[in-house]
Design a protein around this motif. Structure first.
Motif, PDB file in Angstrom:
ATOM      1  N   ARG A 106       0.841  -1.219   0.000  1.00 42.43           N
ATOM      2  CA  ARG A 106       0.000   0.000   0.000  1.00 42.43           C
ATOM      3  C   ARG A 106       0.869   1.261   0.000  1.00 42.43           C
ATOM      4  O   ARG A 106       0.568   2.227  -0.693  1.00 42.43           O
ATOM      5  CB  ARG A 106      -0.932   0.007   1.224  1.00 42.43           C
ATOM      6  CG  ARG A 106      -2.038  -1.017   1.149  1.00 42.43           C
ATOM      7  CD  ARG A 106      -3.052  -0.843   2.292  1.00 42.43           C
ATOM      8  NE  ARG A 106      -4.043  -1.904   2.257  1.00 42.43           N
ATOM      9  CZ  ARG A 106      -3.945  -3.053   2.957  1.00 42.43           C
ATOM     10  NH1 ARG A 106      -2.914  -3.257   3.771  1.00 42.43           N
ATOM     11  NH2 ARG A 106      -4.876  -3.971   2.860  1.00 42.43           N
ATOM     12  N   ASP A 137      -2.882 -14.041  -3.751  1.00 41.68           N
ATOM     13  CA  ASP A 137      -4.244 -13.511  -3.908  1.00 41.68           C
ATOM     14  C   ASP A 137      -4.489 -12.297  -3.008  1.00 41.68           C
ATOM     15  O   ASP A 137      -5.238 -11.389  -3.365  1.00 41.68           O
ATOM     16  CB  ASP A 137      -5.285 -14.592  -3.563  1.00 41.68           C
ATOM     17  CG  ASP A 137      -5.432 -15.597  -4.697  1.00 41.68           C
ATOM     18  OD1 ASP A 137      -4.846 -15.355  -5.772  1.00 41.68           O
ATOM     19  OD2 ASP A 137      -6.122 -16.619  -4.482  1.00 41.68           O
ATOM     20  N   GLU A 138      -3.833 -12.305  -1.834  1.00 44.27           N
ATOM     21  CA  GLU A 138      -4.032 -11.174  -0.914  1.00 44.27           C
ATOM     22  C   GLU A 138      -3.382  -9.902  -1.460  1.00 44.27           C
ATOM     23  O   GLU A 138      -3.885  -8.799  -1.250  1.00 44.27           O
ATOM     24  CB  GLU A 138      -3.477 -11.525   0.473  1.00 44.27           C
ATOM     25  CG  GLU A 138      -4.247 -12.671   1.146  1.00 44.27           C
ATOM     26  CD  GLU A 138      -3.629 -13.077   2.477  1.00 44.27           C
ATOM     27  OE1 GLU A 138      -3.767 -12.315   3.459  1.00 44.27           O
ATOM     28  OE2 GLU A 138      -2.998 -14.160   2.535  1.00 44.27           O
ATOM     29  N   TYR A 139      -2.266 -10.060  -2.163  1.00 46.34           N
ATOM     30  CA  TYR A 139      -1.650  -8.891  -2.811  1.00 46.34           C
ATOM     31  C   TYR A 139      -2.560  -8.366  -3.923  1.00 46.34           C
ATOM     32  O   TYR A 139      -2.706  -7.152  -4.105  1.00 46.34           O
ATOM     33  CB  TYR A 139      -0.275  -9.269  -3.396  1.00 46.34           C
ATOM     34  CG  TYR A 139       0.792  -9.496  -2.361  1.00 46.34           C
ATOM     35  CD1 TYR A 139       1.488  -8.427  -1.817  1.00 46.34           C
ATOM     36  CD2 TYR A 139       1.104 -10.777  -1.919  1.00 46.34           C
ATOM     37  CE1 TYR A 139       2.475  -8.630  -0.863  1.00 46.34           C
ATOM     38  CE2 TYR A 139       2.082 -10.996  -0.968  1.00 46.34           C
ATOM     39  CZ  TYR A 139       2.768  -9.918  -0.441  1.00 46.34           C
ATOM     40  OH  TYR A 139       3.740 -10.111   0.510  1.00 46.34           O
ATOM     41  N   ILE A 140      -3.170  -9.295  -4.635  1.00 48.82           N
ATOM     42  CA  ILE A 140      -4.075  -8.894  -5.726  1.00 48.82           C
ATOM     43  C   ILE A 140      -5.274  -8.137  -5.150  1.00 48.82           C
ATOM     44  O   ILE A 140      -5.745  -7.156  -5.728  1.00 48.82           O
ATOM     45  CB  ILE A 140      -4.510 -10.142  -6.530  1.00 48.82           C
ATOM     46  CG1 ILE A 140      -3.291 -10.695  -7.277  1.00 48.82           C
ATOM     47  CG2 ILE A 140      -5.643  -9.816  -7.499  1.00 48.82           C
ATOM     48  CD1 ILE A 140      -3.501 -12.042  -7.936  1.00 48.82           C
ATOM     49  N   ASP A 141      -5.734  -8.581  -3.969  1.00 49.55           N
ATOM     50  CA  ASP A 141      -6.845  -7.874  -3.309  1.00 49.55           C
ATOM     51  C   ASP A 141      -6.447  -6.441  -2.953  1.00 49.55           C
ATOM     52  O   ASP A 141      -7.246  -5.512  -3.077  1.00 49.55           O
ATOM     53  CB  ASP A 141      -7.270  -8.624  -2.033  1.00 49.55           C
ATOM     54  CG  ASP A 141      -7.962  -9.940  -2.348  1.00 49.55           C
ATOM     55  OD1 ASP A 141      -8.388 -10.124  -3.510  1.00 49.55           O
ATOM     56  OD2 ASP A 141      -8.056 -10.790  -1.435  1.00 49.55           O
ATOM     57  N   VAL A 142      -5.200  -6.267  -2.482  1.00 48.26           N
ATOM     58  CA  VAL A 142      -4.734  -4.913  -2.146  1.00 48.26           C
ATOM     59  C   VAL A 142      -4.692  -4.046  -3.407  1.00 48.26           C
ATOM     60  O   VAL A 142      -5.106  -2.886  -3.395  1.00 48.26           O
ATOM     61  CB  VAL A 142      -3.336  -4.960  -1.476  1.00 48.26           C
ATOM     62  CG1 VAL A 142      -2.747  -3.559  -1.341  1.00 48.26           C
ATOM     63  CG2 VAL A 142      -3.435  -5.630  -0.114  1.00 48.26           C
ATOM     64  N   SER A 144      -6.527  -4.317  -5.943  1.00 49.95           N
ATOM     65  CA  SER A 144      -7.899  -3.974  -6.339  1.00 49.95           C
ATOM     66  C   SER A 144      -8.466  -2.835  -5.485  1.00 49.95           C
ATOM     67  O   SER A 144      -9.309  -2.075  -5.945  1.00 49.95           O
ATOM     68  CB  SER A 144      -8.805  -5.203  -6.294  1.00 49.95           C
ATOM     69  OG  SER A 144      -8.960  -5.627  -4.961  1.00 49.95           O
ATOM     70  N   GLU A 145      -7.952  -2.717  -4.226  1.00 52.16           N
ATOM     71  CA  GLU A 145      -8.365  -1.559  -3.395  1.00 52.16           C
ATOM     72  C   GLU A 145      -7.994  -0.254  -4.091  1.00 52.16           C
ATOM     73  O   GLU A 145      -8.631   0.776  -3.889  1.00 52.16           O
ATOM     74  CB  GLU A 145      -7.629  -1.582  -2.039  1.00 52.16           C
ATOM     75  CG  GLU A 145      -8.043  -2.675  -1.089  1.00 52.16           C
ATOM     76  CD  GLU A 145      -7.085  -2.740   0.108  1.00 52.16           C
ATOM     77  OE1 GLU A 145      -6.343  -1.757   0.352  1.00 52.16           O
ATOM     78  OE2 GLU A 145      -7.072  -3.785   0.789  1.00 52.16           O
TER      79      GLU A 145
END
Lengths: 181, 128
Positions: A106, A137-142, A144-145
């Motif tokens: 971030r 996948d958690e990095y991809i979620d970030v 997408s934020e």
């Protein structure tokens, strides 16, 4: 050697993520490095980059990439802006063994926000084999934020072929963006 | 936190910074900086973000040393950023085997030779 078709790709990311290692692994010639003795007791390494790293890799006749590395610490964020100016692409390197690598991502997405509007970007995550969490996948979620859809790759930055994949990914992404625009 | 905080060097450099600031007519700020860009001690008559300046001086010092090496010029003594409204003068020091830098911001009226002379004179700061 100067080459008019050289692209500029900037490696940035957290201290210890392997920016200097990546450029050293990929560069065709010994890189320019500005490592000095580290005095920060919070950083478990003897040397740290305080200026920039620079190397060059040839991708074939008439085509090469100039590889620039930033210092990792936030106190050198002025160098991040200098080096990201006019970058063709940006590689964000993260280290899964850090306390909160998702927050690290971030931070870099916020700081490089303007550069990401004009440059292709790929995220490389190191030490995922020994520390599997957070998952890719958690990095991809970030991402997408931030409204971003970017490749996130698990890499061993010491391996030339892994670094080359990151560079090729940046180039492919930039070409795809150019086709869309 | 860096390792200069607790070994007494910071106190000695604080005194040296204050002394330099007093002796160099026109000095706006004096900052002692670790090689990796940490502010160790500061003195000055103007409000400058010394931590930011220290980081920049750290990068500048490393870039200068690398440029000198690439050019076959040997070790760096001084770096000078000469501007319309003054100068930033950076000198490398070796204190008790530890590489440091001292940066001084001066106005246009300050003689450069005077600054260089005072900076050279602090080489023995650790003996004070």
């Amino acid at each position: 050697m100067n080459d008019r078709l050289d692209l500029k790709i900037v490696f940035t990311g957290t201290p210890g993520a392997g920016k200097t290692t990546a450029i050293t692994a990929l560069s065709d010639e010994p890189p320019v490095v500005t490592d000095v003795a580290n005095t920060d007791v919070a950083l478990a390494k003897s040397k740290t980059t305080v200026g920039l790293d620079y190397g060059r890799v040839s991708l074939g006749p008439g085509r090469g990439v100039r590889l620039f590395g930033t210092p990792g610490q936030v106190r050198f964020d002025f160098m991040w802006k200098i080096l990201a100016a006019d970058a063709f692409g940006i590689v964000i390197l993260l280290d899964n063994s850090r306390p909160d690598p998702l927050s690290d991502l971030r931070l870099y997405l916020n700081t490089f926000k303007d550069a990401l509007d004009r440059s292709a970007c790929v995220v490389g995550v190191g030490r995922t084999e020994s520390i599997p969490k957070p998952a890719i996948d958690e990095y991809i979620d970030v991402l997408s934020e931030f409204g971003l859809v970017l490749p996130v790759l698990a890499v061993d930055i010491r391996k030339r072929e892994d670094v080359l994949v990151l560079v090729e990914c940046v180039i492919a992404l930039a070409e795809a963006r150019a086709d869309i625009e | 936190m860096n390792r200069f905080d607790s070994n007494g060097l910071q106190t000695r450099l604080s005194k040296a910074a204050a002394s330099l600031c007093e002796r160099i007519d026109g000095a706006r700020v004096v900052v002692f900086v670790s090689e990796d860009g940490f502010e160790i001690a500061t003195a000055g008559r103007e409000s400058v973000r010394a931590d930011r300046l220290a980081a920049i001086v750290g990068s500048l010092g490393a870039l200068g040393a690398t440029a000198a090496q690439e050019s076959g010029l040997g070790p760096v003594g001084c770096q000078i950023v000469d501007c319309d409204n003054g100068r930033l003068v950076v000198r490398r020091l070796n204190v008790n085997g530890t590489a440091l830098m001292v940066a001084v911001v001066v106005g246009t009226s300050t003689l450069l030779g005077l600054v260089l002379m005072h900076l050279k004179a602090i080489e023995g700061v650790d003996d004070q």
